[in-house]
Enzyme design. Sequence first.
Site, short mmCIF file in Angstrom:
data_model
loop_
_atom_site.label_atom_id
_atom_site.label_comp_id
_atom_site.label_asym_id
_atom_site.label_seq_id
_atom_site.Cartn_x
_atom_site.Cartn_y
_atom_site.Cartn_z
N ASN A 49 -2.52 -7.80 8.78
CA ASN A 49 -3.39 -7.67 7.60
C ASN A 49 -3.30 -8.91 6.72
O ASN A 49 -4.28 -9.33 6.12
CB ASN A 49 -3.07 -6.38 6.83
CG ASN A 49 -1.87 -6.50 5.93
OD1 ASN A 49 -1.95 -6.95 4.79
ND2 ASN A 49 -0.71 -6.07 6.42
N CYS A 73 2.50 5.42 9.48
CA CYS A 73 1.46 5.52 8.45
C CYS A 73 0.40 6.53 8.87
O CYS A 73 -0.07 6.49 10.02
CB CYS A 73 0.82 4.16 8.24
SG CYS A 73 -0.58 4.20 7.08
N GLU A 81 1.21 -1.77 16.63
CA GLU A 81 0.34 -0.63 16.34
C GLU A 81 -0.60 -0.34 17.51
O GLU A 81 -0.78 0.82 17.91
CB GLU A 81 -0.47 -0.87 15.08
CG GLU A 81 -1.39 0.29 14.73
CD GLU A 81 -2.35 -0.02 13.60
OE1 GLU A 81 -3.51 0.46 13.66
OE2 GLU A 81 -1.97 -0.74 12.66
N CYS A 94 0.86 -1.18 0.00
CA CYS A 94 0.00 0.00 0.00
C CYS A 94 0.90 1.24 0.00
O CYS A 94 2.11 1.14 0.27
CB CYS A 94 -0.90 0.00 1.23
SG CYS A 94 -0.01 0.13 2.81
N HIS A 152 5.97 -5.58 8.77
CA HIS A 152 6.05 -7.02 8.98
C HIS A 152 6.32 -7.73 7.65
O HIS A 152 5.44 -8.38 7.07
CB HIS A 152 4.76 -7.53 9.62
CG HIS A 152 4.68 -7.25 11.07
ND1 HIS A 152 3.49 -7.08 11.75
CD2 HIS A 152 5.64 -7.08 12.01
CE1 HIS A 152 3.73 -6.83 13.03
NE2 HIS A 152 5.03 -6.81 13.20
N CYS A 175 -8.41 1.12 7.53
CA CYS A 175 -7.53 1.49 6.43
C CYS A 175 -8.13 1.07 5.09
O CYS A 175 -8.56 -0.06 4.92
CB CYS A 175 -6.16 0.83 6.64
SG CYS A 175 -5.06 0.92 5.24
N HIS A 235 0.09 -6.18 19.69
CA HIS A 235 0.57 -5.77 18.38
C HIS A 235 1.18 -4.37 18.47
O HIS A 235 0.67 -3.50 19.18
CB HIS A 235 -0.58 -5.77 17.37
CG HIS A 235 -0.17 -5.54 15.95
ND1 HIS A 235 0.08 -4.28 15.45
CD2 HIS A 235 0.04 -6.40 14.92
CE1 HIS A 235 0.41 -4.38 14.17
NE2 HIS A 235 0.41 -5.66 13.83
N SER A 245 2.41 -10.40 10.16
CA SER A 245 1.59 -9.36 9.55
C SER A 245 0.11 -9.60 9.83
O SER A 245 -0.47 -10.59 9.37
CB SER A 245 1.83 -9.32 8.04
OG SER A 245 0.87 -8.52 7.38
#
Length: 452
Positions: free
Chosen positions: A368, A202, A232, A111, A141, A333, A230, A366
């Site tokens: 996502n 991000c 984030e 992305c 990741h 996102c 995590h 990761s």
Amino acid sequence: MKLAIALSLLVSSTEAFAPHQPRTAFTGLHMSAPTTDQEEGARAITKKAERLRFMKNEQFHRKGFKEVREDVETTMAEQFESKLVQDLKTNDFVIEKDGVKVHLAKDFGFCWGVERSIALAYEAVEHFPGKTVHITNELIHNPEVNDHLSDMKVQFIEKVGEGKDFSTINDGDVVILPAFGASFEEMELFDKKNVEVVDTTCPWVSKVWNTVDTHQKKGLTSVIHGKYAHEETVATVSFCEDYICVKNMEEAEMLSDYIVNGGDTEAFMAHFGKAVSAGFDPETMLTKLGLANQTTMYKKETRAIGQLLQKTMMKKYGPVDAQSHYMEFDTICDATQERQDAIHDLVENVDELGLDFILVIGGWDSSNTAHLLEIPIKAGVRSFHINRAECIGADNTITHRNMDGEIVTESFLENMSKDVVMGVTSGASTPDAAVQDSLSSIFMLKKLSDSE
């Protein structure tokens, strides 16, 4: 070219999608809880305000370094782009080679936020030659990207117990903040040190921080749909005052049941003990809630949790008063959703396309990418999540991460005598080159079997 676009947007996108200018929307009960001017004033000085102050430090960098940008663009293109993937995109996302037919998801891979983060990190290394460069976590990741940073002599801060060892950072060093962001405490520490900080966070993550800041100002407890450990989410909750993390619908239902019916406080806290703010009291801190999410979570689940919390507050306080007890922003996102939608399309057309399996490529850590795997697995489609091409063995085995997070090895291609038809996608932190390498391993495996 995606890389060129991402690099050219380092300045313009940072300003246009600045963390302190979130694009927010409200629907249904997604209404702000009323507060008085006095309440707003009491909460005027927030962690967000401090973060903005940190960012004004002349040693805090967010826009990259133009004098090295062209060289970085060349390096990234060499490392991450793929002719095979480009051929797939120009051939309606389908290619046949060596007895293997590949259907590529329409949205996949890097992305713009990830490309931006990599570009900023690479530019920092080039801009500060001779300086020791540290990074507080993996940049993203993805093993290949982090290996490249190691090759560039970037020092990854060592994790010690539940913390990190920052003692290796000296005056004049450079510290890179990863795409997931850094905690408030880390940013505060670096603001006090004589170091150059390069912030690659991000903007979508910063948008979530702005949301929890709004919760704080309005006296709400933040409910974070995310995994409490995590990177984030660790950063996000550091900008909260009162919070509780729920990782899935099951935990959201536990939260809902406690709000409506009460229950065993000790048992509730035993379950959520590591996922709540210090001093959390479920008896007093669940009366006004605001929802936000880890940006890489499964969008449909986040929305379902939001609907559950709306109904919970309506049941607890009635349809009118519920508006002052619940608030929700859309912080999912776009790139995460687009990749989830694209693999949904593959799954819905499995029979029509005749897919034998779907391959999901991306870091095993990761979030996502893990959620991309969930979609075909839950639909009963044979699927594998690998983190690099080496997971595909010459002995027709595949080493992959299953939905439970276990790394397992099993037989791969079930019928080597017939042509293989497969779907493929990759996570938002996965370069196209990793997709090419993985597909090339499958082409070679099938070619060798046909020659025997």
